[in-house]
Design a protein around this motif. Structure first.
Motif, PDB file in Angstrom:
ATOM      1  N   GLY A 509       0.815  -1.213   0.000  1.00 61.65           N
ATOM      2  CA  GLY A 509       0.000   0.000   0.000  1.00 61.65           C
ATOM      3  C   GLY A 509       0.845   1.257   0.000  1.00 61.65           C
ATOM      4  O   GLY A 509       0.540   2.236  -0.696  1.00 61.65           O
ATOM      5  N   THR A 510       1.935   1.232   0.770  1.00 59.23           N
ATOM      6  CA  THR A 510       2.805   2.406   0.840  1.00 59.23           C
ATOM      7  C   THR A 510       3.546   2.626  -0.478  1.00 59.23           C
ATOM      8  O   THR A 510       3.634   3.753  -0.982  1.00 59.23           O
ATOM      9  N   ILE A 511       4.081   1.552  -1.044  1.00 60.05           N
ATOM     10  CA  ILE A 511       4.824   1.673  -2.308  1.00 60.05           C
ATOM     11  C   ILE A 511       3.913   2.145  -3.437  1.00 60.05           C
ATOM     12  O   ILE A 511       4.279   3.029  -4.229  1.00 60.05           O
ATOM     13  N   THR A 512       2.723   1.575  -3.533  1.00 62.07           N
ATOM     14  CA  THR A 512       1.817   1.977  -4.618  1.00 62.07           C
ATOM     15  C   THR A 512       1.292   3.393  -4.417  1.00 62.07           C
ATOM     16  O   THR A 512       0.986   4.086  -5.387  1.00 62.07           O
ATOM     17  N   MET A 513       1.221   3.851  -3.179  1.00 66.14           N
ATOM     18  CA  MET A 513       0.802   5.233  -2.936  1.00 66.14           C
ATOM     19  C   MET A 513       1.915   6.199  -3.331  1.00 66.14           C
ATOM     20  O   MET A 513       1.658   7.244  -3.934  1.00 66.14           O
ATOM     21  N   ARG A 514       3.169   5.842  -3.029  1.00 68.56           N
ATOM     22  CA  ARG A 514       4.286   6.731  -3.356  1.00 68.56           C
ATOM     23  C   ARG A 514       4.650   6.693  -4.835  1.00 68.56           C
ATOM     24  O   ARG A 514       5.181   7.675  -5.369  1.00 68.56           O
ATOM     25  N   HIS A 515       4.387   5.566  -5.479  1.00 68.61           N
ATOM     26  CA  HIS A 515       4.766   5.404  -6.896  1.00 68.61           C
ATOM     27  C   HIS A 515       3.563   4.874  -7.686  1.00 68.61           C
ATOM     28  O   HIS A 515       3.608   3.763  -8.215  1.00 68.61           O
ATOM     29  N   PRO A 516       2.508   5.666  -7.766  1.00 69.73           N
ATOM     30  CA  PRO A 516       1.280   5.177  -8.407  1.00 69.73           C
ATOM     31  C   PRO A 516       1.433   4.904  -9.897  1.00 69.73           C
ATOM     32  O   PRO A 516       0.608   4.209 -10.487  1.00 69.73           O
ATOM     33  N   GLN A 517       2.504   5.442 -10.512  1.00 67.85           N
ATOM     34  CA  GLN A 517       2.697   5.255 -11.943  1.00 67.85           C
ATOM     35  C   GLN A 517       3.366   3.933 -12.277  1.00 67.85           C
ATOM     36  O   GLN A 517       3.416   3.534 -13.461  1.00 67.85           O
ATOM     37  N   VAL A 518       3.898   3.212 -11.292  1.00 64.66           N
ATOM     38  CA  VAL A 518       4.613   1.965 -11.537  1.00 64.66           C
ATOM     39  C   VAL A 518       3.616   0.807 -11.588  1.00 64.66           C
ATOM     40  O   VAL A 518       2.873   0.561 -10.636  1.00 64.66           O
ATOM     41  N   LEU A 519       3.607   0.117 -12.700  1.00 66.48           N
ATOM     42  CA  LEU A 519       2.755  -1.061 -12.874  1.00 66.48           C
ATOM     43  C   LEU A 519       3.438  -2.250 -12.207  1.00 66.48           C
ATOM     44  O   LEU A 519       4.574  -2.577 -12.530  1.00 66.48           O
ATOM     45  N   ILE A 520       2.751  -2.888 -11.265  1.00 71.22           N
ATOM     46  CA  ILE A 520       3.324  -4.031 -10.556  1.00 71.22           C
ATOM     47  C   ILE A 520       2.600  -5.302 -10.986  1.00 71.22           C
ATOM     48  O   ILE A 520       1.370  -5.364 -10.953  1.00 71.22           O
ATOM     49  N   GLU A 521       3.390  -6.279 -11.404  1.00 70.41           N
ATOM     50  CA  GLU A 521       2.859  -7.618 -11.642  1.00 70.41           C
ATOM     51  C   GLU A 521       3.370  -8.513 -10.520  1.00 70.41           C
ATOM     52  O   GLU A 521       4.578  -8.693 -10.361  1.00 70.41           O
ATOM     53  N   SER A 522       2.461  -9.053  -9.722  1.00 72.97           N
ATOM     54  CA  SER A 522       2.897  -9.939  -8.650  1.00 72.97           C
ATOM     55  C   SER A 522       3.053 -11.353  -9.185  1.00 72.97           C
ATOM     56  O   SER A 522       2.554 -11.713 -10.252  1.00 72.97           O
ATOM     57  N   CYS A 523       3.796 -12.139  -8.425  1.00 77.73           N
ATOM     58  CA  CYS A 523       4.127 -13.495  -8.836  1.00 77.73           C
ATOM     59  C   CYS A 523       4.462 -14.267  -7.573  1.00 77.73           C
ATOM     60  O   CYS A 523       4.994 -13.702  -6.616  1.00 77.73           O
ATOM     61  N   ALA A 524       4.159 -15.537  -7.544  1.00 77.28           N
ATOM     62  CA  ALA A 524       4.556 -16.390  -6.426  1.00 77.28           C
ATOM     63  C   ALA A 524       4.956 -17.732  -7.012  1.00 77.28           C
ATOM     64  O   ALA A 524       4.183 -18.695  -6.981  1.00 77.28           O
ATOM     65  N   GLY A 525       6.164 -17.768  -7.609  1.00 80.66           N
ATOM     66  CA  GLY A 525       6.558 -18.979  -8.312  1.00 80.66           C
ATOM     67  C   GLY A 525       5.523 -19.325  -9.363  1.00 80.66           C
ATOM     68  O   GLY A 525       5.193 -20.488  -9.574  1.00 80.66           O
ATOM     69  N   GLY A 526       4.992 -18.313 -10.019  1.00 76.29           N
ATOM     70  CA  GLY A 526       3.855 -18.487 -10.927  1.00 76.29           C
ATOM     71  C   GLY A 526       2.597 -17.999 -10.243  1.00 76.29           C
ATOM     72  O   GLY A 526       2.552 -16.907  -9.685  1.00 76.29           O
TER      73      GLY A 526
END
Length: 723
Positions: A509-526
């Motif tokens: 939540g903190t990272i996405t609030m500070r850097h809202p322009q960064v697209l994050i794709e999560s992954c967990a070994g797939g």
């Protein structure tokens, strides 16, 4: 007074569905009805009052023939004559776990209250929320059911707030997010299960007496299970039939069960797994369960899926990305693995740019002293020798080629061979008495500790601030063992799993609030953490490490059963496939990858000229119809599922129909493919042939499927909607 008399009936309605709750004279809260919307003010009291008496059940509250165990309770507790699975268990300072919850009051709220610390849906359209307070007068426990009706989406959500209003501490041992009692057992249980590299396969089995379902005890939702469950009538297919479904917005240990009792009723429950869960509730403190999304559909799995897709796009995903077109990416992992240098990366990026690809993702191996998976996790400092200079310089050079730049990180883990671990061994999950267990040469950082959260926030924030990064791939390659935190008291160790998730959500939540322009794709070994909790922060997720086109058909169909296709990371990879060795043609690999979010994960420099031209055509066509492919209404089409897969995407002025034949068969005549969900009177023009068809023709007569002379063959039709 008859204790089963319904004193109050509360109808929670959406555009097409209705959830009706009744308060009995006894004070118990019951489910009167859940299904298709009924005429206004339909009296449902008879549902409870006309229940026949059942034998061999205990009386309730000293009232003769008042049998709580046969009532459809909204939130059953432990210790009452309802001997089915409770939704909540609480132990007081006397050691007793008995609670008897009775209705106290109801509040109607416009909109929807926040759910602090947890991912949750946000308001879109008309939303009404009801809060039902249930109280145990002996322990001083208040349980509040917070139920929201999203009118325009035919979706309901529920979270449960548990508050200690007494003067002594309580221990919460279980608190389900949802408990629904349905007065029937004529259902099939539908879950999403599998394993690493074959996640989210649809499992469907008839209900039987007793308990059945799915759960995770891994610290994550998991490759083998997904926090989703549905009950479908036996006749249900993609176009017909009734379905009751629920999806938990949570990324950790969960349980989703259906229990058929001895009177052929079904109790559906979804929530945090009570395995290794405890929560200390001091006087005045509250605990909120994760939110659960639940729905009723009466027109088959396509209707159910489309409601979840639309709802999650509008009400769950980060707003800045929910409807934003996603870039076509190239990931270097299967092209280079750990063996790369600046020259190789720039050559791959240059080739990608020439083919029309838009985003270059640098995967594992760019930091610390990491030339294999045995070191450096936690040391998020660029290896400038390997990169041939600073990360910032590499980023600048790749972006100068017209590409966006993305980077892989695995922030929740640490390598024993790392500076971070040598400085802070107490930051890992471990009791310091047993030797902590390694998996993939790494330990789990204890995100329940605020100091660890602060470190990750500072480190990732610095990485994103000092470098021009457009995209992060946020990986998590192992599950939690040694679940013990040095930041918690002895009597709070049962809180570790949940506090880990609260810590992760705080960091995200903190990272996405500070850097809202960064697209994050999560992954967990797939797809080991492909869940609605992660989607609240990361608008796309790597669906599986298995990139084989045939295997991906099952994985992506199961994932798209509830999650929007645009959230699925789907890549075209090399053949023979690196996971299963299968060879499929490039057209089919592209078609399957375009069912989700298109990317490439192969060595472009090793391709033939013909293959590069094919990819360039794929990319060009994909860009032309990107909105339809990413955000169009997704529908599974009726085919012979033993040998065919077919789906359509409708929207943004086009209809795109894809068909896959698995095995070529001799001397057979393919049957026509009937499209679903078009407007009968509208005209649709085939982009390739320019022929026009009515919607009625395409739905009733259908499309001609080519006879295939090779395995794993694909066919596509693109129609332009004519006004």
């Amino acid at each position: 007074m008859n204790p089963k008399q319904v004193l109050q009936q509360y109808d929670l309605r959406t555009a097409n569905c209705q959830l009706s709750i009744g308060v009995l004279a006894s004070g118990h809260l019951c489910l009167l009805y859940f299904g298709r919307k009924l005429p206004v003010q339909t009296d449902l009291r008879s549902v409870i009052e006309d229940l026949p008496k059942a034998s061999y059940l205990a009386d309730t509250d000293g009232i003769s023939d008042f049998r709580l165990e046969q009532l459809p309770l909204m939130y059953p507790a432990f210790g009452t004559p309802d001997l089915r699975a409770p939704a909540i268990r609480v132990r007081d300072d006397s050691g007793s776990a008995i609670i008897n919850l009775k209705f106290k009051e109801k509040r109607l709220i416009a909109g929807k209250p926040a759910l602090p610390g947890l991912p949750a849906t946000h308001v879109a359209g008309q939303v009404k929320t009801w809060e039902f307070d249930l109280v145990d007068s002996v322990t001083g426990l208040t349980v509040t059911l917070v139920i929201s009706a999203f009118v325009d989406y035919d979706i309901f959500t529920q979270s449960v707030r548990v508050k200690n209003t007494a003067t002594t501490p309580l221990r919460l041992d279980e608190a389900q997010s949802l408990s629904l009692d349905l007065l029937s057992d004529r259902f099939d249980l539908v879950t999403l299960n599998g394993a690493w590299s074959r996640e989210n396969h649809i499992q469907r089995t008839p209900l039987r007496p007793g308990i059945q379902g799915t759960d995770s005890k891994r610290g994550a939702s998991g490759h083998g299970q997904n926090p989703f469950v549905a009950l479908a009538t036996p006749d249900t297919d993609w176009q017909h039939g009734e379905i009751y479904s629920a999806n938990l917005i949570y990324s950790g240990n969960f349980v989703a069960t259906a229990t058929v009792d001895m009177h052929q009723n079904t109790r559906l429950q979804v929530g945090i797994n009570p395995f290794e869960f405890e929560w200390k509730l001091s006087p005045g403190q509250s605990f909120a369960t994760p939110e659960v999304v639940f729905s009723y559909a009466n027109k088959g799995f396509n209707q159910m899926s489309q409601r979840y897709h639309r709802f999650y796009l509008d009400c769950l995903l980060p707003k800045q990305f929910a409807k934003q077109s996603r870039p076509i990416l190239i990931n270097n992992w299967e092209a280079t693995y750990f063996d790369f240098n600046r020259q190789k990366l720039l050559a791959l990026a240059k080739q990608a740019s020439e083919l029309g690809i838009e985003l270059f993702v640098l995967d594992d191996g760019w930091f610390g002293k990491r030339d294999d998976d045995s070191s450096s996790l936690g040391d998020w400092v660029a290896n400038e020798t390997k990169l041939g200079g600073s990360l910032s310089a590499l980023t600048t050079d790749i972006q100068a080629l017209g590409l966006q730049f993305g980077l892989w990180i695995e922030p929740e883990m640490v390598s024993p061979n790392s500076d971070l671990y040598r400085q802070h061994p107490d930051w890992v999950m471990s009791d310091l008495r047993h030797r902590p267990q390694l998996a993939r040469h790494q330990y789990v950082l204890d995100l329940s500790q605020s100091v660890v959260q602060d470190y990750l926030i500072k480190t990732i924030d610095q990485l994103l601030t000092e470098n021009s990064i457009d995209y992060l791939k946020w990986d998590m390659n192992r599950n939690i063992t040694d679940a013990y935190s040095h930041g918690l008291a002895v009597d709070q160790q049962g809180e570790v799993y949940h506090r880990y998730l609260l810590g992760l959500y705080h960091v995200l939540g903190t990272i996405t609030m500070r850097h809202p322009q960064v697209l994050i794709e999560s992954c967990a070994g797939g797809g080991g953490r492909f869940d609605a909790g992660m989607l609240a922060y990361t608008p796309q997720i790597w669906t599986s490490d298995d990139t084989d086109a045939y295997e991906r058909l099952q994985i992506q169909r199961g994932t798209a059963l509830i999650y929007p296709p645009v959230t699925m990371g789907s890549h075209v990879s090399a053949v023979p496939n690196h996971q299963v060795g299968r060879i499929t043609d490039l057209a089919t690999r592209g078609t399957v990858a375009e069912q989700g979010n298109l990317g490439y994960e192969l060595d472009l420099l090793a391709l033939t000229t013909t293959e590069k031209q094919q990819i360039q055509r794929q990319v060009t066509i994909y860009k032309a119809y990107r909105e339809t492919l990413q955000f169009g209404k997704y529908t599974v089409l009726p085919v012979d599922e033993a040998n065919e897969w077919a789906w359509s995407k409708v929207g943004y002025g086009f209809v795109i129909v894809d068909h896959i034949t698995i095995w070529a068969r001799p001397n057979t005549v393919p049957k026509r493919l009937k499209v679903v969900g078009l407007t009968p009177t509208k005209q649709y023009q085939d982009v390739r042939t320019q022929r026009c068809y009515s919607g009625a023709f395409l739905m009733s007569v259908g499309l001609v499927i080519d006879r295939q002379n090779r395995d794993f063959a694909s066919q596509r039709w693109i129609f332009k909607e004519l006004r």
